[in-house]
Scaffold this active site. Structure first.
Site, PDB file in Angstrom:
ATOM      1  N   ASP A  64       0.833  -1.204   0.000  1.00  0.00           N
ATOM      2  CA  ASP A  64       0.000   0.000   0.000  1.00  0.00           C
ATOM      3  C   ASP A  64       0.875   1.264   0.000  1.00  0.00           C
ATOM      4  O   ASP A  64       1.653   1.478   0.930  1.00  0.00           O
ATOM      5  CB  ASP A  64      -0.887  -0.074   1.256  1.00  0.00           C
ATOM      6  CG  ASP A  64      -2.040   0.894   1.236  1.00  0.00           C
ATOM      7  OD1 ASP A  64      -2.068   1.771   0.357  1.00  0.00           O
ATOM      8  OD2 ASP A  64      -2.905   0.781   2.121  1.00  0.00           O
ATOM      9  N   ASP A  71     -10.634   4.007  -1.231  1.00  0.00           N
ATOM     10  CA  ASP A  71     -11.225   2.979  -0.365  1.00  0.00           C
ATOM     11  C   ASP A  71     -12.750   2.902  -0.502  1.00  0.00           C
ATOM     12  O   ASP A  71     -13.444   3.911  -0.493  1.00  0.00           O
ATOM     13  CB  ASP A  71     -10.891   3.273   1.101  1.00  0.00           C
ATOM     14  CG  ASP A  71      -9.416   3.076   1.382  1.00  0.00           C
ATOM     15  OD1 ASP A  71      -8.634   2.880   0.427  1.00  0.00           O
ATOM     16  OD2 ASP A  71      -9.045   3.125   2.565  1.00  0.00           O
TER      17      ASP A  71
HETATM   18  C1  GLA Z   1      -5.452   2.194   2.832  1.00  0.00           C
HETATM   19  C2  GLA Z   1      -5.967   1.073   1.949  1.00  0.00           C
HETATM   20  C3  GLA Z   1      -7.010   0.277   2.718  1.00  0.00           C
HETATM   21  C4  GLA Z   1      -6.386  -0.269   3.996  1.00  0.00           C
HETATM   22  C5  GLA Z   1      -5.807   0.857   4.832  1.00  0.00           C
HETATM   23  C6  GLA Z   1      -5.018   0.334   6.009  1.00  0.00           C
HETATM   24  O1  GLA Z   1      -6.433   3.130   3.111  1.00  0.00           O
HETATM   25  O2  GLA Z   1      -6.500   1.579   0.754  1.00  0.00           O
HETATM   26  O3  GLA Z   1      -7.503  -0.768   1.912  1.00  0.00           O
HETATM   27  O4  GLA Z   1      -5.389  -1.201   3.646  1.00  0.00           O
HETATM   28  O5  GLA Z   1      -4.939   1.671   4.057  1.00  0.00           O
HETATM   29  O6  GLA Z   1      -4.416   1.347   6.750  1.00  0.00           O
END
Ligand code: GLA
Length: 501
Positions: A267, A327
């Protein structure tokens, strides 16, 4: 004005300047260990000259530069920002010296209440941001042979976020192995952010208190016939502010392999503070190479929110899937906004390499079962990873039935690996089609409207031959079609999905 006051004035001005000069300069930190034993500190490294304050604020995944300081009351308002790809992110803090403490206040959002914490002086250099590491030249990371069909499994984030722990992960594995999900194709149990501990003296990543023994956990998940996934960031910190893999890529990949990890979600998060969007490919390639070098097949899932046209280079860095959006939330609005926007990305999906419009929210409680059927249908038409995001221990039978609808899963897992597309739209009604292996098609008729709708499906409009029969994948019934068109009634926020040949 008399002579006497002439004398006093410069003294007052000097005193004011002096009282500014001594104060806020320094490295300030705030943060206490959480229940998982990890301390995630916020640092304010400030330099004051008169009423001007410069410096940096490091908080969670963000590293801001102070751009503006305004004296306010007996403190200052600081405006700080960072360049996040091509966009500027700004934050505002109020800071005030009280004795030897720095009171730091901000609002999470413009409309949230003011939150105040107290920072203390720490030695200069503590929490300093690491220097930027050079990037490798681009090359093709060979395909690892995984994810011939979209990955299926479970991920902890949507339901548990920071509350994921060893016992919870074992319980999800138990549930998946016994409730029919495993037989339906679900395989991966993925731990998202917040498992990370500190690095040890040799720089090896450790787990925090919530995960006493990752190798033992992997063994347990494997004993259930399932696979274990983990999460990290190419930056110094993950999105939740835990330790990322920055500068430890090979070491972390080796650790994951030694633990028996089968899947990595990687990520972007704090990598934004060091690299531009144009450099993402090289950054992701680094971990792609590191995973390959371990010799263990580890599914590589890129998460950088669909920036920098990731679908064009995802396979080059060894990626098996890449997020195409920000998200998802457990709302009809979020799910449909994301899902129905995937049309143009269809050409980039193929066996081994998938567009990922984010994990499932099915069963998390803020949509109706009918809406969750739309979620499952759309993600299957899109050949998207099917990563359940709910609590598998306490699922209503209707939710389990949606997640394990094998006829819909068969569409998702179709081995031709062709992502479907919108074939027709009229207002809130849309028909999406996915070409299947062997010449069949999946046809999903969606009604995004607030009222039930009778949709006239004209095969010619879909550039299809009129099929004589098919299968209704939610009613689990064969259907006969007559003539060039038919009218089907779809509930509000609902779907009818067929496979036809
Ligand atoms: C980001 C990702 C999410 C999750 C969070 C965890 O926002 O897009 O899917 O993994 O981080 O902190």
């Amino acid at each position: 004005m008399n002579i006497r006051s002439f004398r006093i004035l410069p003294v007052v001005i000097l005193a004011a300047a002096f009282s500014f000069a001594a104060d806020l300069t320094g490295n300030w930190a705030v943060g206490n260990p959480g229940a998982d034993g990890v301390t995630r500190k916020t640092y304010l490294d400030l330099k004051q000259e008169g009423s001007n304050i410069t410096g940096h604020i490091r908080v969670s995944q963000f590293y801001y530069t102070v751009k503006e300081s305004t004296p306010e009351g007996d403190g200052f308002t600081l405006k700080a920002s960072l360049m996040d790809g091509h966009n500027e992110r700004t934050v505002q803090y109020q800071v005030k010296l009280v004795g030897e403490e720095l009171q730091v206040s901000n609002r999470r959002r413009a409309d949230s209440p003011l939150n105040t914490v107290v920072a203390h002086r720490v030695p200069a250099g503590e929490g300093a941001y690491p220097a930027r590491n050079p990037l490798p030249a681009l090359h093709k990371v060979p395909y690892n042979g995984l994810a011939k069909t979209p990955p299926m499994g479970w991920n902890s984030w949507n339901k548990f976020a920071g509350r994921v722990d060893d016992a919870g992960v074992r319980a999800m594995a138990d549930a998946m192995a016994s409730n029919g999900m495993k037989e339906a194709g679900y395989t991966y149990i993925n731990i998202d952010d917040t498992w990370e501990g500190e690095r040890d003296a040799k720089g090896n990543i450790t787990t925090n208190k919530k995960f006493p023994d990752m190798k033992a956990l992997a063994d347990y998940v494997h004993s259930k016939g399932l696979k274990l996934g983990i999460y990290s960031s190419p930056g110094p910190n993950t999105c939740a502010g835990y330790e990322g893999s920055y500068g430890h890529e090979e070491q972390d990949a080796k650790t994951y392999a030694a633990w028996g990890i089968d899947y990595l979600k990687y990520d972007w998060c704090s990598a934004r503070n060091l690299y531009t969007d144009e450099e993402m490919q090289a950054v992701y390639q680094k971990m792609g190479d590191a995973l390959q070098a371990t010799g263990r097949p580890i599914l590589y899932s890129l998460c950088q929110y669909g920036r920098a046209d990731v679908w064009k280079w995802g396979p080059e860095v060894g990626g098996n899937a890449w997020r195409t959006t920000g998200d998802i939330k457990d709302t009809w609005e979020s799910m449909t906004r994301i899902g129905f926007r995937q049309n143009d990305l269809a050409p980039w999906a193929a066996p081994g390499h998938w567009n990922d419009p984010d994990m499932l929210e099915i069963g998390n409680g803020h949509m109706t079962d009918t809406e969750y059927e739309v979620h499952m249908s759309l993600w299957s038409i899109l050949a998207a990873p099917l990563l359940a995001g709910n609590d598998l221990r306490e699922m209503a039978p209707s939710i389990l039935a949606i997640l394990t609808n094998r006829e819909v899963i068969a569409i998702n897992q179709d081995k031709a690996g062709k992502q479907g597309q919108r074939a027709w739209q009229s207002g809130d009604q849309e028909i999406w089609i996915r070409d299947l292996d062997g010449g069949g098609k999946a046809v999903a008729v969606f009604n995004r409207g607030a009222e039930k709708a009778d949709v006239k499906v004209k095969w010619a409009d879909l550039k299809m031959q009129a099929p004589a029969s098919g299968r209704d994948l939610w009613a689990h019934k064969d259907v006969a079609f007559q003539g060039d068109s038919l009218v089907t009634s779809i509930p509000s926020h609902g779907v009818v999905m067929w496979s036809v040949k």
